[in-house]
Motif scaffolding. Structure first.
Motif, PDB file in Angstrom:
ATOM      1  N   VAL A  25       0.823  -1.218   0.000  1.00 10.09           N
ATOM      2  CA  VAL A  25       0.000   0.000   0.000  1.00 10.09           C
ATOM      3  C   VAL A  25       0.855   1.266   0.000  1.00 10.09           C
ATOM      4  O   VAL A  25       0.455   2.296  -0.550  1.00 10.09           O
ATOM      5  N   GLU A  26       2.033   1.197   0.592  1.00  9.37           N
ATOM      6  CA  GLU A  26       2.926   2.359   0.537  1.00  9.37           C
ATOM      7  C   GLU A  26       3.373   2.624  -0.900  1.00  9.37           C
ATOM      8  O   GLU A  26       3.415   3.772  -1.346  1.00  9.37           O
TER       9      GLU A  26
ATOM     10  N   PHE B  47      -2.196  -4.714  -7.086  1.00  8.83           N
ATOM     11  CA  PHE B  47      -0.905  -4.425  -6.441  1.00  8.83           C
ATOM     12  C   PHE B  47      -0.605  -5.601  -5.532  1.00  8.83           C
ATOM     13  O   PHE B  47      -0.908  -5.570  -4.343  1.00  8.83           O
TER      14      PHE B  47
ATOM     15  N   TYR C 281       1.795   1.682  -3.630  1.00  9.20           N
ATOM     16  CA  TYR C 281       0.626   2.207  -4.352  1.00  9.20           C
ATOM     17  C   TYR C 281       0.425   3.697  -4.077  1.00  9.20           C
ATOM     18  O   TYR C 281       0.235   4.503  -4.989  1.00  9.20           O
TER      19      TYR C 281
ATOM     20  N   PRO D 169      -6.243  -5.841  -4.592  1.00 12.73           N
ATOM     21  CA  PRO D 169      -5.850  -4.504  -4.147  1.00 12.73           C
ATOM     22  C   PRO D 169      -4.618  -4.567  -3.252  1.00 12.73           C
ATOM     23  O   PRO D 169      -4.287  -5.630  -2.733  1.00 12.73           O
ATOM     24  N   PRO D 170      -3.933  -3.430  -3.071  1.00 12.96           N
ATOM     25  CA  PRO D 170      -2.745  -3.421  -2.210  1.00 12.96           C
ATOM     26  C   PRO D 170      -3.124  -3.675  -0.754  1.00 12.96           C
ATOM     27  O   PRO D 170      -4.225  -3.340  -0.328  1.00 12.96           O
ATOM     28  N   THR D 171      -2.206  -4.264  -0.007  1.00 13.81           N
ATOM     29  CA  THR D 171      -2.409  -4.506   1.425  1.00 13.81           C
ATOM     30  C   THR D 171      -1.175  -3.999   2.187  1.00 13.81           C
ATOM     31  O   THR D 171      -0.258  -3.440   1.598  1.00 13.81           O
ATOM     32  N   SER D 172      -1.171  -4.258   3.487  1.00 11.52           N
ATOM     33  CA  SER D 172      -0.021  -3.831   4.298  1.00 11.52           C
ATOM     34  C   SER D 172       1.096  -4.876   4.294  1.00 11.52           C
ATOM     35  O   SER D 172       2.015  -4.814   5.109  1.00 11.52           O
TER      36      SER D 172
END
Lengths: 377, 377
Positions: free
Chosen positions: B187-188, B211, B190, B223-226
C-alpha cells in the motif's frame, strides 16, 4: 450460511413495507439499494446484481458466479448465480445479458404475482422488460422514495462504518493542518493526505472533496489544482471520506502558515457561532427548515446573510448528500439514528471563504458529534 | 455555441444508426453513453443527464441548471435544464424527479413518434414510464448493443485521452520500478505512485489496479495490502489509469530489489514471447479467438498452458474491459481504430506470478504500441 445482522434487519423492514403497500414482492436493482439490503456490492467491472423478494419466501440475490462466495459472507438468503466470467465465451456481464439470464428464475419465483415493488428510479429497462415477459400481468409500483426514507434511519452496522469514516477524516485534518505551509500546492497537500489515509486503511481509500486556497475559497469549493499557497491565506478542506460506501462529510478552514488576519478571524468566529446555534436545533422533531434557520439567523444577525449562499447541512449515509436536507423550505423531520452534517460557511470577496462542517448522530438525548478535529483556524 | 468534433461525429453516427434501424429518434440515458455523444459528464452527486434525439431535429441534452454552462463547452445542440439545486427547496436531483420534469419536453419533441431507440440496458424505468405517459403509443427498441459496437472504433479525441492515460501509466511504472525495494508495503508503494500521478495531472487522478507481491501474485491480482515486500519477490502492478473517463490498462511485473531468480526469469521470458506472438496477430480482420490462440499456443508449446487461467486481452475505452474480447470462442473482429490490450501471464505456485500488459491502437499498417515502459523484470 451466515446472515449479517444489518442486512437481515433491513430485509425485514422491506417485508414490512411491502405488506403495508399490499405488494407481493420486490425487485431491487440499484447498486446501493442492493448493498443496503444484502451487505454485498461488487467491485468488479460490469457485474449487475439484483435482489428478488417474494413475500413469505426466502429472498434471493442474483449475482455473478465469481462473487457468490463474497456475497454469502453478509447475505444469508438464497444466492442464484449467472456466469459473469466464463473464459471460453464471456468476460463481462452487461445488464441485458443478466436480465435475460434472470427470466427463468423470475418466472418461477414470482409466479402468479400481480403487484410488486421496485426502486424504479434505478430499475434498468432491460430488467423491467424481463419482468414483463416472465410475469405478464404484473404491475410494478415505485418504492424508491420509501427506500430513501428507510435509509435515513441508520442501523448499528451503518453507524460503525460512518464513525470509521469520521475518524479517518479527523486523522486527515491533523495532517492537513501541518501541511498548509507557504510554497506547497493544493494538489500536493491533497495527495499527501491521500497517501497517509491509504496507509492507515491499508488499501485503496475513496477520498475526494474541496481543496481550495486563497481567492478560490470565495467560490465555496472545487478540486485541488497546482496553485501555490501563500502565507496568511485561507484553505478550505471539505473531506469526503468513505468506508465501505458509507460517507463522512466534514470541513475545516485552516490558514496557510497558521496566522490569520483579523478579517478571516471575524468570519471564522461567526461561522463557529452559527455551528453552535445549529447544534442547539439538532433534536428529534425539528424540521430541516428550522435547522437551516438556526444557522441562517446567526449570519443574518451579524449582517452577513448575503455571504451564505448554500444549504446548512444534510443527511449522510450511502450518499454524500441525502435527506434530511437543511434548506429553507424543508419539511424533513429529524429522528433518532439519523446522521446529519451542519456546514455553516461565509464567503466574502476580498477576505476569503471560511466553512466548518461536522457530522452528528441524532439521539433522544440530543446530538452526538462524530467529527472531533480542532475547528480553530 | 461550440460543438466539439468528437461528439458531433458520434451524434451523426447515431443518426445513421437510427435511420438504418428505421427508428424516429433516441433516448440515451447511460452516464457513459451520454458522455460519448455529448462530451459531457457531471461530477456532481445525483445529477441525472439524458440525451434526446429526434431524427432531423436538433439533439437536446437534458441536464441540471448548474451544469449547463459546462455541458455547452462540448455539446453544440440545444440544452434543456431542470433545477437540480434550488436553495429554497431542492439540493439533489433524483432520477424520478428528473424523469417527471422531462415529460413536458418529451411530449412536444417526440410528438407522433411511434418507434424510438434507447440504451435499454441503462434506461431507468422512471424515464421509460415518463416516455410511456408522454408518447403513449411509442415502441422503444434496444440499441445498447449497437452503441457498444460503435464505441469500439475510437475517434481522434478519444485516442488523445487514451494516449494520455497510457503516458501517465508509463510514468507510474518508472516510479514503481524504483519503489519495489525490500521493507516497503504494497500500500505504501501504491500510495506513493498515486501521489506522484496526482501531482503530474495537477488534481484528482482516478487510479486503481492490482498491487500484489510475493505469494499473492499467484492469485493473479488484488488490491494493495499492508504486506511487507521481500528481496527477490515478484510484484505485479496492473495499473488502471483514466483521463476524462478513458482508460489505459497496463501491467508490469518487477522484482523486489531488482534481482530475479531463475524460476521467475524463465516465466518472464515465456510471457514476453507470448506478448510478441500476440502482437503479430493484431491485424485488422483477425478474430478475438485468433488473438487468444496466438498467446495461448506459446504457453502450450512451453508446457505452461495450465498456468494461464485468464483471457489474453480486450478492448479499452470508456470501460476498462470492452469488446473485442480475446477469449477462446470470441468472434469479435479487429478493425482499424480499435484500442486493445494484450495481457499474457503465468502464475506458478512456488515460483510466483508474472504478467505484462500493453495497449495498442489497431491501424491498417499494423498495431501501434501505446504503452512503452520497460518490460524487464
Amino acid at each position: 450460511m451466515p446472515w449479517a445482522k444489518g442486512p437481515r434487519e433491513r430485509i425485514r423492514l422491506l417485508e414490512g413495507l411491502l405488506s403495508e403497500r399490499r405488494l407481493e414482492g420486490a425487485v431491487i436493482s440499484g447498486k446501493k439499494e442492493v448493498y443496503y439490503f444484502t451487505g454485498f456490492m461488487s467491485w468488479r467491472l460490469l457485474l449487475p446484481t439484483y435482489l428478488f423478494l417474494r413475500s413469505g419466501r426466502e429472498p434471493v440475490l442474483f449475482t455473478g458466479l465469481t462473487d457468490a462466495a463474497l456475497a454469502s459472507q453478509t447475505f444469508g438468503g438464497r444466492i442464484e448465480v449467472y456466469e459473469n466470467y466464463k473464459l471460453e465465451e464471456r468476460m463481462v456481464a452487461y445488464p441485458g445479458y443478466v436480465a435475460s439470464e434472470s427470466e427463468k428464475f423470475i418466472r418461477d419465483y414470482f409466479a402468479g404475482a400481480t403487484a410488486i415493488g421496485a426502486d424504479s428510479w434505478n430499475l434498468p429497462h432491460s430488467l423491467y422488460a424481463a419482468l414483463q415477459r416472465s410475469i405478464p400481468n404484473v404491475e410494478v409500483a415505485d418504492i424508491s422514495q420509501d427506500i430513501l426514507a428507510m435509509r435515513t434511519i441508520k442501523h448499528e452496522d451503518e453507524l460503525e462504518l460512518i464513525s470509521k469514516s469520521c475518524e479517518l477524516a479527523d486523522k486527515a485534518y491533523a495532517m492537513a493542518r501541518s501541511l498548509v505551509t507557504p510554497g506547497r500546492t493544493e494538489v500536493e497537500i491533497y495527495s499527501e493526505i491521500h497517501k497517509e489515509l491509504s496507509r492507515l486503511v491499508g488499501t485503496f481509500q475513496y477520498f475526494a472533496g474541496d481543496f481550495v486556497s486563497g481567492e478560490r475559497t470565495v467560490a465555496v469549493g472545487g478540486p485541488p489544482t497546482s496553485r501555490v499557497v501563500k502565507e496568511g491565506e485561507p484553505f478550505i478542506f471539505d473531506l469526503w471520506v468513505t468506508t465501505k460506501e458509507y460517507w463522512s462529510d466534514t470541513c475545516r478552514t485552516y490558514v496557510v502558515g497558521g496566522k490569520a488576519e483579523e478579517g478571516l478571524r471575524k468570519l471564522h468566529s461567526i461561522v463557529l457561532k452559527a455551528m453552535e446555534a445549529g447544534i442547539q436545533m439538532l433534536k428529534a422533531g425539528a424540521t430541516g427548515a428550522q435547522v437551516y434557520r438556526s444557522i441562517h439567523s446567526v449570519f443574518k444577525d451579524a449582517g452577513y446573510a448575503e455571504f451564505f449562499p448554500h444549504h446548512a447541512g444534510h443527511g449522510i449515509g450511502l450518499d454524500g448528500q441525502e435527506p434530511p436536507f437543511f434548506i429553507p423550505r424543508s419539511s424533513d423531520v429529524l429522528k433518532p439514528n439519523m446522521v446529519v452534517t451542519l456546514e455553516p460557511g461565509l464567503y466574502v470577496p476580498g477576505v476569503g471563504g471560511v466553512r466548518v462542517e461536522n457530522d452528528f448522530l441524532i439521539t433522544e438525548e440530543g446530538p452526538k458529534q462524530l467529527t472531533k478535529a480542532t475547528m480553530s483556524l
